[in-house]
Write a protein that holds these residues in place. Structure first.
Motif, PDB file in Angstrom:
ATOM      1  N   ILE A 405      -9.152   0.176  -3.412  1.00 32.62           N
ATOM      2  CA  ILE A 405      -7.873  -0.483  -3.687  1.00 32.62           C
ATOM      3  C   ILE A 405      -6.851   0.595  -4.016  1.00 32.62           C
ATOM      4  CG2 ILE A 405      -6.668  -2.143  -5.133  1.00 32.62           C
ATOM      5  CD1 ILE A 405      -9.343  -3.482  -5.676  1.00 32.62           C
ATOM      6  N   ALA A 406      -5.727   0.551  -3.324  1.00 34.23           N
ATOM      7  CA  ALA A 406      -4.656   1.522  -3.550  1.00 34.23           C
ATOM      8  C   ALA A 406      -3.337   0.775  -3.688  1.00 34.23           C
ATOM      9  CB  ALA A 406      -4.573   2.531  -2.404  1.00 34.23           C
ATOM     10  N   CYS A 407      -2.461   1.355  -4.488  1.00 31.08           N
ATOM     11  CA  CYS A 407      -1.119   0.794  -4.648  1.00 31.08           C
ATOM     12  C   CYS A 407      -0.129   1.684  -3.906  1.00 31.08           C
ATOM     13  CB  CYS A 407      -0.749   0.709  -6.136  1.00 31.08           C
ATOM     14  SG  CYS A 407       0.880  -0.011  -6.438  1.00 31.08           S
ATOM     15  N   PRO A 408       0.667   1.136  -3.010  1.00 26.78           N
ATOM     16  CA  PRO A 408       1.638   1.971  -2.272  1.00 26.78           C
ATOM     17  C   PRO A 408       2.591   2.726  -3.190  1.00 26.78           C
ATOM     18  CG  PRO A 408       1.449  -0.201  -1.269  1.00 26.78           C
ATOM     19  CD  PRO A 408       0.701  -0.261  -2.563  1.00 26.78           C
ATOM     20  N   LEU A 409       2.795   2.234  -4.408  1.00 27.34           N
ATOM     21  CA  LEU A 409       3.662   2.934  -5.338  1.00 27.34           C
ATOM     22  C   LEU A 409       3.032   4.203  -5.875  1.00 27.34           C
ATOM     23  CD1 LEU A 409       4.868  -0.223  -7.296  1.00 27.34           C
ATOM     24  CD2 LEU A 409       6.050   0.958  -5.441  1.00 27.34           C
ATOM     25  N   PHE A 410       1.707   4.286  -5.816  1.00 31.12           N
ATOM     26  CA  PHE A 410       0.965   5.469  -6.255  1.00 31.12           C
ATOM     27  C   PHE A 410       0.015   5.866  -5.129  1.00 31.12           C
ATOM     28  CE2 PHE A 410       1.651   2.469  -9.725  1.00 31.12           C
ATOM     29  CZ  PHE A 410       2.509   3.200 -10.533  1.00 31.12           C
ATOM     30  N   PRO A 411       0.515   6.505  -4.078  1.00 34.66           N
ATOM     31  CA  PRO A 411      -0.291   6.736  -2.872  1.00 34.66           C
ATOM     32  C   PRO A 411      -1.566   7.517  -3.126  1.00 34.66           C
ATOM     33  CG  PRO A 411       2.036   7.206  -2.478  1.00 34.66           C
ATOM     34  CD  PRO A 411       1.881   7.024  -3.949  1.00 34.66           C
ATOM     35  N   SER A 412      -1.554   8.418  -4.107  1.00 36.46           N
ATOM     36  CA  SER A 412      -2.727   9.260  -4.329  1.00 36.46           C
ATOM     37  C   SER A 412      -3.743   8.630  -5.269  1.00 36.46           C
ATOM     38  CB  SER A 412      -2.294  10.626  -4.891  1.00 36.46           C
ATOM     39  OG  SER A 412      -1.411  11.277  -4.020  1.00 36.46           O
ATOM     40  N   LEU A 413      -3.409   7.497  -5.843  1.00 43.69           N
ATOM     41  CA  LEU A 413      -4.292   6.858  -6.820  1.00 43.69           C
ATOM     42  C   LEU A 413      -5.066   5.746  -6.127  1.00 43.69           C
ATOM     43  CD1 LEU A 413      -5.084   6.940  -9.786  1.00 43.69           C
ATOM     44  CD2 LEU A 413      -3.322   5.229 -10.240  1.00 43.69           C
ATOM     45  N   VAL A 414      -6.374   5.981  -5.927  1.00 43.42           N
ATOM     46  CA  VAL A 414      -7.237   5.026  -5.233  1.00 43.42           C
ATOM     47  C   VAL A 414      -8.433   4.710  -6.140  1.00 43.42           C
ATOM     48  CG1 VAL A 414      -8.634   4.598  -3.185  1.00 43.42           C
ATOM     49  CG2 VAL A 414      -6.546   5.965  -3.005  1.00 43.42           C
ATOM     50  N   VAL A 415      -8.722   3.435  -6.270  1.00 45.04           N
ATOM     51  CA  VAL A 415      -9.847   2.990  -7.086  1.00 45.04           C
ATOM     52  C   VAL A 415     -10.944   2.476  -6.165  1.00 45.04           C
ATOM     53  CG1 VAL A 415     -10.611   1.374  -8.856  1.00 45.04           C
ATOM     54  CG2 VAL A 415      -8.334   2.408  -9.007  1.00 45.04           C
TER      55      VAL A 415
END
Length: 622
Positions: A405-415
Motif C-alpha cells: 500500500i502506497a500513498c501518492p502523497l508520499f511516493p517513497s513510503l510503501v507499507v
C-alpha cells in the motif's frame, strides 16, 4: 536746660510705653515732623524685602533638597532593578537547555490531532495539547517558606516580573526525530509558538494552558525503518525517540510583540531530548512488552464488507473495514480523505498496481475505527493477468496474499502487508454433476472414456457483484462408488500440468476423469441469491479418458454391477478441483490483440453427485 531734660524725660517715658501710630500729615503739620515720618516707612520696606528674599532662598533650598532626594531615591531603585535584572539574567544564563526541557517545560497530551492537508511529502496537522512553563522553577523564585526577608523580596520581585511578562514565544528550527537505534524517523516544522509562563504552579495539571499549534510533519522515506521502529516499540512496551533541535530563539511576549517584552530574548543551541511513551494495553491485541512480537495486519484490520461492481466501462470498489484504535480514550483525531494505491506481487517480482482507492474522512472512535473506502481498478498491462489470477486464487483458498500500500502523497513510503482472507473458505462450485453421463470402453482396449455435460452453479463470495463470462473450464475429478466420504478437499492442481492423485487413494474411489485440454463453457447470470453474483455454467465433454485407479478394479466392477442390476442405476460421487477461465466485464486491460484478457481461477474445489443408469453404460457388445 531744665526744659530740655524735661522733654527728654517725656520721650524716654514714651519709649517705654506702647507706641502710638504716627499721625497723618496735614497742612498744619510741621515740615520736620513729616520728613521724620517718611524716613521711618522706608526702613520698614527694606526689612520686608530682606525677609521675602530669605523666604525664597529657604523655599529653593527645600525644593532642591526634595529634588535631589527624589533623584537619589530613583537612582537607588533603578540600580536595585538593574541588580535584580542582572541577577535574573545571570540565573537565566546558567540555565541549560536540558534544565529548561526537563524542569521548566510541562507538556500533557496531545489531546487532539487534526490532519489539515497532505502535500509535498508531508502532513499539515493541527495539534491540541496542554502546556506550561514553570519559569519560577527555572530561575529559582518559587516560594518555599524557608528564606530570609531579603531573599523573599528578591523572589517576590522575580515572580512579579514573570507575571508581567505573561508569555514567551519561541521559534524552533527543524525538529529531527530519531529512533533509539539513531535512525531518522521524520522531521517536524512549525511557525513561532507562544507559550504561557507561571510561578508556584500546583502539583496537578490544572495550571496548564490549552494550545493549538499547526505542524508540518514529514516522515522518513524508508518504510522498513518505520516498520522496525513500530516493531521494536511493541516488543519493549514503549516508544522511545530522541529529539534534536539545532537552534531555538526565544523572546518575551507574543510572536508579534514589539514592546519591552520583546527585548528579553535568548538563543539556545543544539537541544537534545529523549522521550519514552509507554504503550498501554490494547483490547483485542497481545499486551505490548516482554519481547512480544508485533501483531499481524490481519489482527489489527478486519475487512467487514466489500462490494465489487462492474460496468462496461470500469470495475468499482467499495469496502468497510474495522481498525483497532491503539490511541488512549482521551485522544481525538480527524483525518481527511487520503488516496492510496494497492499493488500485488508480479511474476517478475515487480509490483503490479491494481487499484486506486481513497478513504472517507473519519474520526477516532473506541475501541475500533470504522473505515470506509472506495475506488476503482486501474488500467492493467496485459502481463498482469497471471498476477491477478494468482491473487484471486489465493484469496479464495485462504492462502497468504501479500500486498503493498502506497500513498501518492508520499511516493517513497510503501507499507508491505497482507490482504485479509475470508473467515471460511468460499464454496464457489456447487451442485456439480455430469448430465447424461455415458461410460464406454475405448477402441484401444483396456481403457474407458466418459461423455456428457458438466453442470455447476458458480457462486461468488458475498460482495463480489460484478458481471463475468465463464469461457472455459478444466475439471479434475475423482469418481466414487456412492456418496463422497467425509474427506478433506483434494490438493490444488495447477492448470495444464499432469494431475496428482491423492495419496492414499480414498475409500470407494475407483475412477479419475481429467480432460487433456480446456473445455469450452457457457455461462448465464442467475442473480445473487443473498451472496455474490451467481452463474450457471455448462461445458460438454466428449470421450474424455476415464482412468480406473490402480488397484480399484474391484470397486469399478461393483459399481458397474449396481448400474446394470439396480432399477435406479448407481449413484456416483464426484470430488475434485476445477480451473475456470473468465472475462470480467469492465476490467480495464487487454492482451494486446484487441481481445479481452481472461483471468484463471485455479484449483477451485468442488463436490457433487451423478446418477448413472443402464443407458449410461455403452460397452459396445455385438
Amino acid at each position: 536746660m531744665a526744659a530740655a531734660e524735661s522733654e527728654d524725660r517725656q520721650n524716654y517715658v514714651k519709649g517705654k510705653g506702647k507706641a502710638k501710630p504716627p499721625e497723618l500729615a496735614t497742612e498744619t503739620t510741621p515740615l520736620l515732623q513729616v520728613e521724620a515720618g517718611s524716613s521711618r516707612s522706608s526702613g520698614d520696606d527694606e526689612l520686608d524685602l530682606e525677609s521675602s528674599t530669605t523666604a525664597r532662598r529657604q523655599l529653593w533650598s527645600k525644593l532642591i533638597f526634595v529634588f535631589l532626594f527624589t533623584l537619589s531615591l530613583c537612582l537607588v531603585i533603578f540600580l536595585a532593578f538593574v541588580l535584580l535584572a542582572y541577577s535574573y539574567a545571570a540565573r537565566l544564563s546558567d540555565v541549560s537547555p536540558e534544565d529548561l526541557l526537563e524542569n521548566g517545560l510541562v507538556f500533557e497530551g496531545p489531546d487532539r490531532v487534526d490532519v489539515l492537508n497532505a502535500t509535498d511529502g508531508g502532513l499539515w496537522i493541527n495539534l491540541e495539547a496542554r502546556v506550561g512553563i514553570d519559569a519560577g522553577s527555572i530561575i529559582g523564585v518559587n516560594s518555599d517558606g524557608d528564606e530570609g526577608t531579603l531573599r523573599d523580596v528578591w523572589k517576590s520581585a522575580g515572580r512579579l516580573g514573570i507575571r508581567l511578562l505573561g508569555t514567551v514565544s519561541a521559534n524552533l528550527s527543524t525538529v529531527y526525530v530519531y529512533s533509539s537505534r539513531h535512525v531518522l524517523l521524520g522531521t517536524v516544522s512549525s511557525p513561532p509558538i507562544s507559550l504561557p509562563i507561571t510561578t508556584n504552579p500546583p502539583y496537578d495539571a490544572s495550571w496548564l494552558t490549552p494550545i493549538s499549534v499547526p505542524l508540518f510533519v514529514r516522515p522518513t522515506n524508508s518504510s522498513s525503518d518505520l516498520v522496525r521502529f513500530v516493531s521494536d516499540s511493541w516488543r519493549h512496551g514503549a516508544a522511545s525517540v530522541q529529539v534534536f533541535v539545532s537552534s531555538v530563539e526565544a523572546w518575551g511576549g507574543k510572536p508579534d510583540a514589539r514592546g519591552w517584552r520583546s527585548k528579553l530574548s535568548f538563543d539556545f543551541k543544539h537541544l537534545e531530548m529523549q522521550m519514552s511513551l509507554p504503550l498501554p494495553p490494547i483490547p483485542g491485541l497481545p499486551t505490548p512488552g516482554s519481547n512480544t512480537p508485533l501483531p499481524s495486519f490481519s489482527q489489527i484490520v478486519s475487512l467487514q464488507a466489500f462490494d465489487i461492481v462492474s460496468t462496461p466501462e470500469q470495475v468499482t470498489l467499495n469496502a468497510r473495514a474495522s481498525v483497532i484504535n491503539p490511541a488512549p480514550s482521551t485522544f481525538d483525531m480527524t483525518v481527511p480523505t487520503l488516496p492510496f494505491i494497492v499493488s500485488i506481487p508480479g511474476t517478475q517480482h515487480t509490483p503490479v498496481s491494481v487499484a486506486s482507492v481513497h478513504t472517507q474522512p473519519f474520526n477516532l472512535t473506541h475501541p475500533n475505527v470504522t473505515l470506509f473506502m472506495s475506488g476503482n481498478v486501474l488500467p492493467l498491462a496485459s502481463d498482469a493477468t497471471e498476477a491477478l489470477s494468482l491473487f484471486a486464487t489465493r484469496y479464495l483458498t485462504l492462502q497468504r496474499n501479500p500486498i503493498s500500500i502506497a500513498c501518492p502523497l508520499f511516493p517513497s513510503l510503501v507499507v508491505d502487508t497482507e490482504f485479509p482472507s475470508p473467515d471460511t473458505k468460499p464454496k464457489l462450485l456447487r451442485n456439480v454433476t455430469i448430465r447424461n453421463m455415458k461410460i464406454k470402453p475405448t477402441s484401444a482396449g483396456g481403457g474407458f472414456s466418459a461423455s456428457g455435460e458438466v453442470f455447476t452453479r458458480l457462486v461468488l463470495p458475498k460482495g463480489m457483484n460484478f458481471m463475468m463470462d465463464v469461457k472455459r473450464v478444466l475439471p479434475d475429478v475423482i469418481v466414487f462408488d456412492g456418496e463422497v466420504p467425509d474427506l478433506p478437499p483434494l490438493p490444488m492442481i495447477q492448470g495444464n500440468v499432469p494431475s496428482r492423485l491423492p495419496s492414499p487413494i480414498p475409500p470407494r474411489a475407483f475412477g479419475h476423469i481429467r480432460p487433456e485440454d480446456w473445455l469450452d463453457a457457457v455461462s448465464v447470470y442467475d442473480g445473487s441469491d443473498g451472496e455474490g453474483s451467481t452463474f450457471l455454467v455448462t461445458a460438454s465433454i466428449e470421450d474424455v479418458p476415464m482412468e480406473v485407479l490402480p488397484g480399484r478394479q474391484k470397486e469399478f466392477s461393483n459399481f458397474v454391477s449396481k448400474v446394470i442390476f439396480s432399477p435406479e442405476g448407481a449413484l456416483a460421487g464426484l470430488q475434485g478441483t476445477a480451473d475456470v477461465g473468465v472475462n470480467i466485464v469492465g476490467l480495464p486491460f487487454h492482451d494486446g490483440t484487441g481481445k479481452e484478457a481472461e483471468l484463471e481461477l485455479v484449483g477451485l474445489p468442488f463436490q457433487g453427485n451423478v446418477r448413472i443408469g443402464k443407458k449410461g453404460l455403452l460397452f459396445g457388445f455385438p
